[in-house]
Design an enzyme around this catalytic site. Structure first.
Site, PDB file in Angstrom:
ATOM      1  N   HIS A 170       0.806  -1.224   0.000  1.00  0.00           N
ATOM      2  CA  HIS A 170       0.000   0.000   0.000  1.00  0.00           C
ATOM      3  C   HIS A 170       0.836   1.269   0.000  1.00  0.00           C
ATOM      4  O   HIS A 170       2.042   1.243   0.232  1.00  0.00           O
ATOM      5  CB  HIS A 170      -0.991   0.012   1.163  1.00  0.00           C
ATOM      6  N   GLU A 235      -3.886   3.675   1.620  1.00  0.00           N
ATOM      7  CA  GLU A 235      -4.178   3.895   3.036  1.00  0.00           C
ATOM      8  C   GLU A 235      -4.362   5.388   3.274  1.00  0.00           C
ATOM      9  O   GLU A 235      -3.465   6.186   3.002  1.00  0.00           O
ATOM     10  CB  GLU A 235      -3.042   3.371   3.917  1.00  0.00           C
ATOM     11  N   HIS A 262       2.703  11.584  -7.086  1.00  0.00           N
ATOM     12  CA  HIS A 262       1.313  11.235  -7.343  1.00  0.00           C
ATOM     13  C   HIS A 262       1.090   9.745  -7.163  1.00  0.00           C
ATOM     14  O   HIS A 262       2.032   8.970  -7.093  1.00  0.00           O
ATOM     15  CB  HIS A 262       0.910  11.640  -8.767  1.00  0.00           C
ATOM     16  N   GLU A 308      -2.778  10.546 -11.258  1.00  0.00           N
ATOM     17  CA  GLU A 308      -2.604  10.372 -12.694  1.00  0.00           C
ATOM     18  C   GLU A 308      -3.592   9.312 -13.183  1.00  0.00           C
ATOM     19  O   GLU A 308      -3.856   8.325 -12.483  1.00  0.00           O
ATOM     20  CB  GLU A 308      -1.172   9.932 -13.001  1.00  0.00           C
TER      21      GLU A 308
END
Length: 321
Positions: A170, A235, A262, A308
Protein backbone atom coordinates in the site's frame (compact mmCIF):
# COMPACT_ATOMS: atom_id res chain seq x y z
CA UNK A 1 -19.46 3.19 -20.40
CA UNK A 2 -16.65 2.76 -17.89
CA UNK A 3 -16.00 -0.46 -16.00
CA UNK A 4 -14.34 0.57 -12.75
CA UNK A 5 -13.96 -3.08 -11.74
CA UNK A 6 -11.07 -3.15 -14.24
CA UNK A 7 -9.33 -0.09 -12.83
CA UNK A 8 -6.07 -0.59 -10.96
CA UNK A 9 -4.08 1.49 -8.49
CA UNK A 10 -1.12 1.20 -10.79
CA UNK A 11 1.76 3.13 -9.29
CA UNK A 12 3.14 5.61 -6.79
CA UNK A 13 5.64 8.20 -7.97
CA UNK A 14 8.61 9.29 -5.86
CA UNK A 15 11.27 11.80 -6.83
CA UNK A 16 14.79 10.57 -6.17
CA UNK A 17 18.29 12.06 -6.00
CA UNK A 18 20.48 9.22 -7.32
CA UNK A 19 18.95 6.42 -9.44
CA UNK A 20 21.91 4.11 -8.87
CA UNK A 21 21.49 4.19 -5.10
CA UNK A 22 17.69 3.99 -5.25
CA UNK A 23 17.65 1.08 -7.69
CA UNK A 24 20.09 -0.84 -5.48
CA UNK A 25 17.79 -0.41 -2.50
CA UNK A 26 14.55 -1.35 -4.23
CA UNK A 27 16.12 -4.29 -6.01
CA UNK A 28 17.32 -5.52 -2.61
CA UNK A 29 13.62 -5.53 -1.69
CA UNK A 30 13.05 -7.80 -4.68
CA UNK A 31 11.57 -5.29 -7.11
CA UNK A 32 12.44 -5.50 -10.82
CA UNK A 33 12.65 -2.75 -13.40
CA UNK A 34 9.65 -3.41 -15.65
CA UNK A 35 9.92 -0.23 -17.72
CA UNK A 36 12.07 2.86 -18.16
CA UNK A 37 11.01 6.03 -19.94
CA UNK A 38 13.74 8.48 -20.94
CA UNK A 39 13.08 12.15 -21.66
CA UNK A 40 16.51 13.59 -22.46
CA UNK A 41 15.08 16.78 -23.96
CA UNK A 42 13.33 17.47 -20.67
CA UNK A 43 16.25 16.10 -18.65
CA UNK A 44 14.51 13.41 -16.62
CA UNK A 45 14.03 9.64 -16.61
CA UNK A 46 11.28 7.48 -15.11
CA UNK A 47 12.00 4.03 -13.67
CA UNK A 48 9.06 1.67 -13.08
CA UNK A 49 9.66 -1.09 -10.53
CA UNK A 50 7.39 -4.01 -9.64
CA UNK A 51 7.43 -7.51 -8.23
CA UNK A 52 7.89 -9.79 -11.20
CA UNK A 53 9.07 -13.11 -9.78
CA UNK A 54 7.52 -16.57 -10.05
CA UNK A 55 5.32 -15.99 -6.99
CA UNK A 56 4.44 -12.36 -7.73
CA UNK A 57 0.88 -11.15 -8.27
CA UNK A 58 1.25 -9.88 -11.85
CA UNK A 59 4.32 -11.57 -13.29
CA UNK A 60 4.96 -10.70 -16.92
CA UNK A 61 2.13 -8.18 -17.22
CA UNK A 62 2.49 -4.92 -19.11
CA UNK A 63 3.51 -2.23 -16.61
CA UNK A 64 0.13 -0.50 -16.97
CA UNK A 65 -1.67 -3.77 -16.18
CA UNK A 66 -0.27 -4.09 -12.66
CA UNK A 67 -0.88 -2.81 -9.17
CA UNK A 68 1.76 -1.80 -6.67
CA UNK A 69 4.27 -0.36 -9.14
CA UNK A 70 6.79 2.24 -7.91
CA UNK A 71 7.79 5.01 -10.29
CA UNK A 72 11.10 6.68 -9.49
CA UNK A 73 11.57 10.08 -11.13
CA UNK A 74 15.15 11.29 -11.61
CA UNK A 75 15.91 14.82 -12.79
CA UNK A 76 19.34 14.89 -14.40
CA UNK A 77 22.12 16.29 -12.25
CA UNK A 78 20.55 15.89 -8.81
CA UNK A 79 22.90 12.98 -8.03
CA UNK A 80 25.87 15.38 -8.05
CA UNK A 81 24.09 18.34 -6.43
CA UNK A 82 25.10 18.48 -2.76
CA UNK A 83 22.27 20.91 -2.01
CA UNK A 84 19.53 18.67 -3.42
CA UNK A 85 17.37 16.82 -0.91
CA UNK A 86 13.99 15.13 -1.13
CA UNK A 87 10.97 15.83 1.08
CA UNK A 88 9.92 12.46 2.51
CA UNK A 89 6.47 13.72 3.53
CA UNK A 90 6.83 13.11 7.25
CA UNK A 91 8.02 16.43 8.58
CA UNK A 92 6.80 20.00 8.31
CA UNK A 93 6.56 22.02 6.16
CA UNK A 94 6.18 19.08 3.77
CA UNK A 95 3.99 16.66 5.73
CA UNK A 96 1.40 14.79 3.66
CA UNK A 97 2.57 11.57 1.99
CA UNK A 98 3.53 9.04 4.64
CA UNK A 99 5.05 5.87 3.22
CA UNK A 100 4.90 2.95 0.88
CA UNK A 101 4.56 -0.53 2.37
CA UNK A 102 6.01 -3.92 1.44
CA UNK A 103 4.59 -7.11 2.92
CA UNK A 104 7.07 -9.95 3.42
CA UNK A 105 7.13 -13.65 4.22
CA UNK A 106 9.39 -13.75 7.29
CA UNK A 107 9.58 -10.28 8.77
CA UNK A 108 12.46 -10.76 11.20
CA UNK A 109 14.66 -12.25 8.47
CA UNK A 110 13.58 -9.60 5.96
CA UNK A 111 14.44 -6.75 8.33
CA UNK A 112 17.79 -8.30 9.23
CA UNK A 113 18.63 -8.60 5.53
CA UNK A 114 17.87 -4.90 4.98
CA UNK A 115 19.89 -3.88 8.02
CA UNK A 116 22.81 -6.14 7.07
CA UNK A 117 22.92 -4.37 3.70
CA UNK A 118 23.63 -1.13 5.53
CA UNK A 119 20.25 0.60 5.40
CA UNK A 120 18.82 2.55 8.32
CA UNK A 121 15.44 2.25 9.97
CA UNK A 122 12.99 4.87 11.13
CA UNK A 123 11.54 2.15 13.38
CA UNK A 124 12.93 -1.32 13.98
CA UNK A 125 10.71 -4.25 14.96
CA UNK A 126 11.98 -3.98 18.52
CA UNK A 127 11.21 -0.24 18.84
CA UNK A 128 8.09 1.03 20.55
CA UNK A 129 4.93 -0.86 21.36
CA UNK A 130 4.16 -2.20 17.88
CA UNK A 131 6.43 -5.23 17.43
CA UNK A 132 4.84 -6.40 14.18
CA UNK A 133 5.88 -3.56 11.85
CA UNK A 134 9.10 -1.79 10.93
CA UNK A 135 9.97 1.24 8.82
CA UNK A 136 13.11 1.08 6.70
CA UNK A 137 14.56 4.22 5.12
CA UNK A 138 15.40 4.30 1.43
CA UNK A 139 18.40 6.35 0.20
CA UNK A 140 16.28 9.52 0.04
CA UNK A 141 14.77 9.03 3.48
CA UNK A 142 11.36 7.84 2.28
CA UNK A 143 9.73 5.54 4.81
CA UNK A 144 9.13 1.96 3.63
CA UNK A 145 6.86 0.10 6.02
CA UNK A 146 7.59 -3.62 6.38
CA UNK A 147 4.66 -5.81 7.43
CA UNK A 148 4.23 -9.55 7.72
CA UNK A 149 2.08 -11.87 5.63
CA UNK A 150 2.09 -14.34 8.53
CA UNK A 151 1.79 -14.18 12.28
CA UNK A 152 4.98 -12.58 13.52
CA UNK A 153 5.43 -15.13 16.29
CA UNK A 154 5.36 -17.93 13.70
CA UNK A 155 8.37 -16.51 11.84
CA UNK A 156 10.66 -15.45 14.69
CA UNK A 157 12.94 -18.49 14.32
CA UNK A 158 13.08 -18.45 10.50
CA UNK A 159 16.33 -17.00 9.16
CA UNK A 160 15.53 -16.98 5.44
CA UNK A 161 13.36 -14.69 3.35
CA UNK A 162 12.23 -15.04 -0.26
CA UNK A 163 11.65 -11.72 -2.01
CA UNK A 164 9.64 -13.32 -4.81
CA UNK A 165 6.77 -13.66 -2.34
CA UNK A 166 6.82 -9.98 -1.36
CA UNK A 167 4.04 -7.56 -2.28
CA UNK A 168 4.02 -3.77 -2.72
CA UNK A 169 1.07 -3.62 -0.41
CA UNK A 170 0.00 0.00 0.00
CA UNK A 171 0.69 3.70 -0.20
CA UNK A 172 -0.23 5.98 2.70
CA UNK A 173 -1.31 9.60 2.48
CA UNK A 174 -2.69 11.83 5.23
CA UNK A 175 -6.11 13.40 4.68
CA UNK A 176 -7.79 16.39 6.27
CA UNK A 177 -11.46 15.36 6.10
CA UNK A 178 -11.90 11.62 5.90
CA UNK A 179 -15.58 11.79 4.91
CA UNK A 180 -14.77 13.92 1.86
CA UNK A 181 -11.78 11.75 0.94
CA UNK A 182 -13.64 8.47 1.31
CA UNK A 183 -16.49 9.80 -0.81
CA UNK A 184 -14.05 10.91 -3.51
CA UNK A 185 -12.09 7.68 -3.68
CA UNK A 186 -15.21 5.50 -3.64
CA UNK A 187 -17.70 7.48 -5.74
CA UNK A 188 -15.32 9.17 -8.18
CA UNK A 189 -12.36 6.77 -8.38
CA UNK A 190 -14.40 3.60 -7.82
CA UNK A 191 -12.34 2.08 -5.01
CA UNK A 192 -13.68 -0.35 -2.44
CA UNK A 193 -13.34 0.34 1.27
CA UNK A 194 -11.76 -2.88 2.53
CA UNK A 195 -10.50 -2.22 6.06
CA UNK A 196 -10.54 0.32 8.89
CA UNK A 197 -8.11 0.41 11.80
CA UNK A 198 -9.10 2.66 14.70
CA UNK A 199 -6.41 4.00 17.02
CA UNK A 200 -8.60 6.02 19.34
CA UNK A 201 -6.02 6.39 22.11
CA UNK A 202 -3.51 7.77 19.62
CA UNK A 203 -6.13 10.00 17.96
CA UNK A 204 -6.16 8.66 14.40
CA UNK A 205 -7.84 6.13 12.11
CA UNK A 206 -6.54 4.28 9.05
CA UNK A 207 -8.77 3.50 6.06
CA UNK A 208 -7.69 1.04 3.37
CA UNK A 209 -9.16 1.09 -0.14
CA UNK A 210 -8.45 -0.85 -3.30
CA UNK A 211 -9.74 -2.25 -6.56
CA UNK A 212 -11.07 -5.78 -7.06
CA UNK A 213 -10.30 -6.84 -3.49
CA UNK A 214 -11.81 -10.16 -2.44
CA UNK A 215 -12.98 -9.39 1.10
CA UNK A 216 -14.08 -13.01 1.59
CA UNK A 217 -10.39 -13.81 2.09
CA UNK A 218 -10.18 -11.72 5.27
CA UNK A 219 -8.89 -14.12 7.90
CA UNK A 220 -7.55 -12.65 11.11
CA UNK A 221 -5.95 -15.98 12.01
CA UNK A 222 -3.44 -15.99 9.15
CA UNK A 223 -1.85 -12.57 9.42
CA UNK A 224 -1.43 -9.54 11.60
CA UNK A 225 -3.02 -7.66 8.70
CA UNK A 226 -5.62 -9.67 6.76
CA UNK A 227 -4.89 -7.60 3.64
CA UNK A 228 -1.11 -8.17 3.75
CA UNK A 229 -1.09 -10.39 0.64
CA UNK A 230 -2.71 -7.70 -1.51
CA UNK A 231 -1.02 -5.20 -3.80
CA UNK A 232 -2.04 -1.69 -4.76
CA UNK A 233 -3.99 -0.58 -1.71
CA UNK A 234 -4.38 3.04 -0.67
CA UNK A 235 -4.18 3.90 3.04
CA UNK A 236 -5.80 7.14 4.17
CA UNK A 237 -4.61 8.35 7.57
CA UNK A 238 -7.00 10.70 9.37
CA UNK A 239 -5.84 12.48 12.50
CA UNK A 240 -8.82 13.47 14.62
CA UNK A 241 -9.80 17.12 14.34
CA UNK A 242 -7.95 18.06 11.16
CA UNK A 243 -11.28 18.42 9.37
CA UNK A 244 -11.96 21.49 11.56
CA UNK A 245 -8.76 23.29 10.52
CA UNK A 246 -8.84 26.13 8.03
CA UNK A 247 -7.36 25.77 4.55
CA UNK A 248 -5.13 23.03 3.20
CA UNK A 249 -3.67 20.97 6.04
CA UNK A 250 -1.34 18.65 4.14
CA UNK A 251 1.37 19.11 1.55
CA UNK A 252 0.77 17.38 -1.80
CA UNK A 253 4.44 16.71 -2.54
CA UNK A 254 4.47 18.81 -5.71
CA UNK A 255 4.70 22.24 -4.14
CA UNK A 256 8.06 23.05 -2.58
CA UNK A 257 9.63 21.14 -0.86
CA UNK A 258 9.07 18.34 -3.37
CA UNK A 259 9.17 14.57 -2.91
CA UNK A 260 6.16 12.30 -3.50
CA UNK A 261 4.52 13.16 -6.81
CA UNK A 262 1.31 11.24 -7.34
CA UNK A 263 -0.56 7.99 -7.33
CA UNK A 264 -1.73 6.62 -10.67
CA UNK A 265 -4.85 4.70 -11.69
CA UNK A 266 -4.86 2.72 -14.94
CA UNK A 267 -8.31 2.45 -16.49
CA UNK A 268 -10.25 0.39 -19.02
CA UNK A 269 -10.96 3.30 -21.40
CA UNK A 270 -9.03 6.52 -20.82
CA UNK A 271 -11.36 8.83 -22.75
CA UNK A 272 -14.51 7.46 -21.14
CA UNK A 273 -12.94 7.34 -17.68
CA UNK A 274 -12.01 11.01 -17.88
CA UNK A 275 -15.54 11.87 -19.03
CA UNK A 276 -16.92 9.96 -16.04
CA UNK A 277 -14.55 11.69 -13.62
CA UNK A 278 -15.41 15.06 -15.18
CA UNK A 279 -19.12 14.38 -14.54
CA UNK A 280 -18.37 14.26 -10.81
CA UNK A 281 -17.40 17.96 -10.77
CA UNK A 282 -13.80 17.39 -9.75
CA UNK A 283 -10.79 19.67 -9.95
CA UNK A 284 -8.15 18.87 -12.55
CA UNK A 285 -4.44 19.49 -12.57
CA UNK A 286 -4.26 18.44 -16.23
CA UNK A 287 -7.04 17.32 -18.53
CA UNK A 288 -6.35 14.95 -21.42
CA UNK A 289 -6.62 17.85 -23.85
CA UNK A 290 -4.10 20.04 -21.99
CA UNK A 291 -0.47 20.28 -23.07
CA UNK A 292 1.43 18.01 -25.43
CA UNK A 293 0.85 14.71 -23.64
CA UNK A 294 -2.61 13.54 -24.69
CA UNK A 295 -2.34 10.12 -23.05
CA UNK A 296 -2.31 11.19 -19.37
CA UNK A 297 -4.56 13.26 -17.15
CA UNK A 298 -4.19 14.39 -13.54
CA UNK A 299 -7.19 14.83 -11.28
CA UNK A 300 -6.95 16.42 -7.81
CA UNK A 301 -8.35 14.76 -4.70
CA UNK A 302 -9.86 16.82 -1.81
CA UNK A 303 -6.37 17.44 -0.35
CA UNK A 304 -4.91 18.42 -3.75
CA UNK A 305 -2.92 15.21 -4.10
CA UNK A 306 -2.37 14.45 -7.78
CA UNK A 307 -3.91 11.28 -9.27
CA UNK A 308 -2.60 10.37 -12.69
CA UNK A 309 -5.04 8.55 -14.99
CA UNK A 310 -3.64 6.36 -17.78
CA UNK A 311 -4.82 3.66 -20.15
CA UNK A 312 -4.36 0.01 -19.22
CA UNK A 313 -2.59 -1.10 -22.38
CA UNK A 314 -3.69 -4.73 -22.05
CA UNK A 315 -7.33 -3.70 -22.35
CA UNK A 316 -6.95 -1.09 -25.06
CA UNK A 317 -3.76 -0.28 -26.95
CA UNK A 318 -3.16 3.45 -27.10
CA UNK A 319 0.50 4.36 -26.49
CA UNK A 320 3.99 3.08 -27.09
CA UNK A 321 5.04 3.33 -23.45
Amino acid sequence: MVDQSQWKLNHTMLRIKDPKRSLEFYKLLGLSEVNKLEFPDNKFDLYFLAYDGPKSASTGNHWTDREGVIELTHNYGTESDDSFTVNNGNKDPGKGFGHICVSVDNIQAACKRIEDAGYKFQKKLTDGRMKSIAFALDPDGYWVEIISQKKVEDTKDITTTETSSYRMNHTMIRVKDVEKSMKFYQEVMGMQHVRTVEQKEAGFNLYFLGYGVDTSKDDQSTAVNPRAADEGLLELTWNYGTEKEEGQVYHNGNDQPQGFGHICVSVDDLQEACKFIESKNVNWKKKLTDGRMKNVAFVLDPDNYWIEVIQNERIKKSSDW
